[in-house]
Design a protein around this motif. Structure first.
Motif, PDB file in Angstrom:
ATOM      1  N   SER A  17     -16.651  30.415  -1.747  1.00  0.00           N
ATOM      2  CA  SER A  17     -15.551  29.823  -2.522  1.00  0.00           C
ATOM      3  C   SER A  17     -15.074  30.812  -3.572  1.00  0.00           C
ATOM      4  N   GLY A  18     -13.977  30.466  -4.225  1.00  0.00           N
ATOM      5  CA  GLY A  18     -13.485  31.239  -5.359  1.00  0.00           C
ATOM      6  C   GLY A  18     -13.184  32.685  -5.042  1.00  0.00           C
ATOM      7  N   ILE A  19     -13.584  33.579  -5.969  1.00  0.00           N
ATOM      8  CA  ILE A  19     -13.335  35.006  -5.797  1.00  0.00           C
ATOM      9  C   ILE A  19     -14.003  35.520  -4.528  1.00  0.00           C
ATOM     10  N   GLY A  20     -15.234  35.096  -4.285  1.00  0.00           N
ATOM     11  CA  GLY A  20     -15.963  35.584  -3.122  1.00  0.00           C
ATOM     12  C   GLY A  20     -15.269  35.263  -1.818  1.00  0.00           C
ATOM     13  N   ARG A  21     -14.745  34.069  -1.710  1.00  0.00           N
ATOM     14  CA  ARG A  21     -14.032  33.695  -0.485  1.00  0.00           C
ATOM     15  C   ARG A  21     -12.777  34.540  -0.311  1.00  0.00           C
ATOM     16  N   ALA A  22     -12.054  34.760  -1.410  1.00  0.00           N
ATOM     17  CA  ALA A  22     -10.853  35.592  -1.333  1.00  0.00           C
ATOM     18  C   ALA A  22     -11.204  37.017  -0.926  1.00  0.00           C
ATOM     19  N   VAL A  23     -12.323  37.535  -1.433  1.00  0.00           N
ATOM     20  CA  VAL A  23     -12.765  38.880  -1.060  1.00  0.00           C
ATOM     21  C   VAL A  23     -13.110  38.937   0.423  1.00  0.00           C
ATOM     22  N   ALA A  24     -13.862  37.949   0.889  1.00  0.00           N
ATOM     23  CA  ALA A  24     -14.237  37.925   2.309  1.00  0.00           C
ATOM     24  C   ALA A  24     -13.006  37.897   3.203  1.00  0.00           C
ATOM     25  N   GLU A  25     -12.015  37.099   2.836  1.00  0.00           N
ATOM     26  CA  GLU A  25     -10.792  37.011   3.623  1.00  0.00           C
ATOM     27  C   GLU A  25     -10.001  38.318   3.582  1.00  0.00           C
ATOM     28  N   GLU A  26      -9.959  38.956   2.425  1.00  0.00           N
ATOM     29  CA  GLU A  26      -9.218  40.207   2.287  1.00  0.00           C
ATOM     30  C   GLU A  26      -9.866  41.326   3.106  1.00  0.00           C
ATOM     31  N   VAL A 167     -15.543  45.345 -10.660  1.00  0.00           N
ATOM     32  CA  VAL A 167     -14.249  44.788 -11.020  1.00  0.00           C
ATOM     33  C   VAL A 167     -14.473  43.861 -12.205  1.00  0.00           C
ATOM     34  N   THR A 168     -13.589  43.928 -13.208  1.00  0.00           N
ATOM     35  CA  THR A 168     -13.740  43.099 -14.402  1.00  0.00           C
ATOM     36  C   THR A 168     -12.535  42.171 -14.539  1.00  0.00           C
ATOM     37  N   PRO A 169     -12.615  41.001 -13.945  1.00  0.00           N
ATOM     38  CA  PRO A 169     -11.491  40.065 -14.017  1.00  0.00           C
ATOM     39  C   PRO A 169     -11.390  39.418 -15.399  1.00  0.00           C
ATOM     40  N   GLY A 170     -10.168  38.982 -15.703  1.00  0.00           N
ATOM     41  CA  GLY A 170      -9.977  38.083 -16.827  1.00  0.00           C
ATOM     42  C   GLY A 170     -10.342  36.672 -16.384  1.00  0.00           C
ATOM     43  N   GLU A 207      -7.044  36.095  -5.288  1.00  0.00           N
ATOM     44  CA  GLU A 207      -6.508  37.093  -4.366  1.00  0.00           C
ATOM     45  C   GLU A 207      -6.243  38.423  -5.069  1.00  0.00           C
ATOM     46  N   GLU A 208      -5.822  38.372  -6.326  1.00  0.00           N
ATOM     47  CA  GLU A 208      -5.594  39.607  -7.079  1.00  0.00           C
ATOM     48  C   GLU A 208      -6.906  40.355  -7.295  1.00  0.00           C
ATOM     49  N   VAL A 209      -7.963  39.614  -7.581  1.00  0.00           N
ATOM     50  CA  VAL A 209      -9.277  40.244  -7.735  1.00  0.00           C
ATOM     51  C   VAL A 209      -9.735  40.824  -6.394  1.00  0.00           C
ATOM     52  N   ALA A 210      -9.487  40.087  -5.325  1.00  0.00           N
ATOM     53  CA  ALA A 210      -9.897  40.543  -3.992  1.00  0.00           C
ATOM     54  C   ALA A 210      -9.237  41.862  -3.619  1.00  0.00           C
ATOM     55  N   TYR A 215      -9.920  47.719  -2.769  1.00  0.00           N
ATOM     56  CA  TYR A 215      -9.648  49.121  -3.107  1.00  0.00           C
ATOM     57  C   TYR A 215     -10.941  49.869  -3.421  1.00  0.00           C
ATOM     58  N   LEU A 216     -11.774  49.279  -4.281  1.00  0.00           N
ATOM     59  CA  LEU A 216     -13.011  49.948  -4.688  1.00  0.00           C
ATOM     60  C   LEU A 216     -13.965  50.152  -3.515  1.00  0.00           C
TER      61      LEU A 216
END
Length: 245
Positions: A17-26, A167-170, A207-210, A215-216
């Motif tokens: 869920s959350g950031i992790g899910r967006a990362v996995a999808e990206e 990555v350091t999200p707000g 998605e922005e964090v992903a 990139y990294l």
């Protein structure tokens, strides 16, 4: 063009869920085969506070996909309050997930990453590591540790060809933030306040964090290591003038 992660295998912890899910999808969209490690709702169920479970999950990923090239240490939990508001048990619980969890999964993955020509680790840190936020003492301490750990790991493993960044999200519009807002006396006012403290005037999207994580982690960022990439709407560095009527 060949997708940049074509043929590569990535692990994403906390990826349900959350950031992790967006990362996995990206990462999947960019050609990676992605293994999600989370407490539930995933093929590779894993509690990052359990070293036996972590080692078993990482081994299972390597056996299923034949390799591990990218590790995204995203699993984490939040905490509210001043330094006086959480007891020792809560301090240990949060640090165990947010800091030692990163070490456990990285430790288990390192033998596989050492065999990859494009090895990368990306840790999910937070603006709380670099800016003093109210009512976030324990959470900030844990993310400050993640930032320091990222730099130390980058130094330790650079000669092995393993890049380590964070990555350091707000403030990101995630289910955890949604629950936090839901418990506030005035959820709309609290959301407005969280949005207003970020110079671009809104919450960050997962998605922005992903995109930043991708990139990294990308082979195309082969000279990027030991860095923190802010995705915070300018919160870490900008001081715009207040809006006046």
């Amino acid at each position: 063009m060949t997708p940049e992660f074509d043929g590569l295998v990535a692990i994403v912890t906390g990826g349900a869920s959350g950031i992790g899910r967006a990362v996995a999808e990206e990462l999947t969209a960019r050609g990676a085969r992605v293994a999600v490690l989370d407490l539930k709702d995933t093929e590779f169920a894993c509690d990052v506070t359990d070293d036996v479970a972590v080692r078993a999950a990482v081994t299972a990923v390597a056996e299923a996909y034949g390799r591990i090239d990218v590790l995204v240490n995203n699993a984490g939990i939040g905490a509210l309050g001043t330094v006086a508001d959480n007891d020792d048990a809560e301090w240990l619980r949060v640090l165990d997930v947010n800091v030692v969890g990163v070490a456990r999964v990285s430790r288990a993955a390192l033998p596989h990453l050492r065999r990859s020509p494009h090895a990368a680790i990306v840790n999910t840190c937070s603006i709380a590591a670099t800016a003093g936020l109210p009512q976030r003492a324990l959470y900030s301490a844990s993310k400050g540790a993640v930032l320091a750990l990222t730099r130390a790991m980058a130094a330790d493993h650079i000669r092995e060809g393993i890049r380590v960044n964070c990555v350091t999200p707000g403030t990101v519009d995630t289910p955890w933030v949604g629950r936090l807002l839901g418990s506030a006396p005035d959820p709309q006012a609290e959301r407005a306040a969280l949005a207003a403290r970020q110079p671009h005037g809104r919450l960050v999207t997962p998605e922005e964090v992903a995109h930043a994580v991708a990139y990294l982690a990308s082979p195309r960022a082969g000279s990027t290591t030991g860095v923190e990439l802010a995705v915070d709407g300018g919160m870490s560095g900008l001081r715009p003038r207040p809006v006046t009527s």
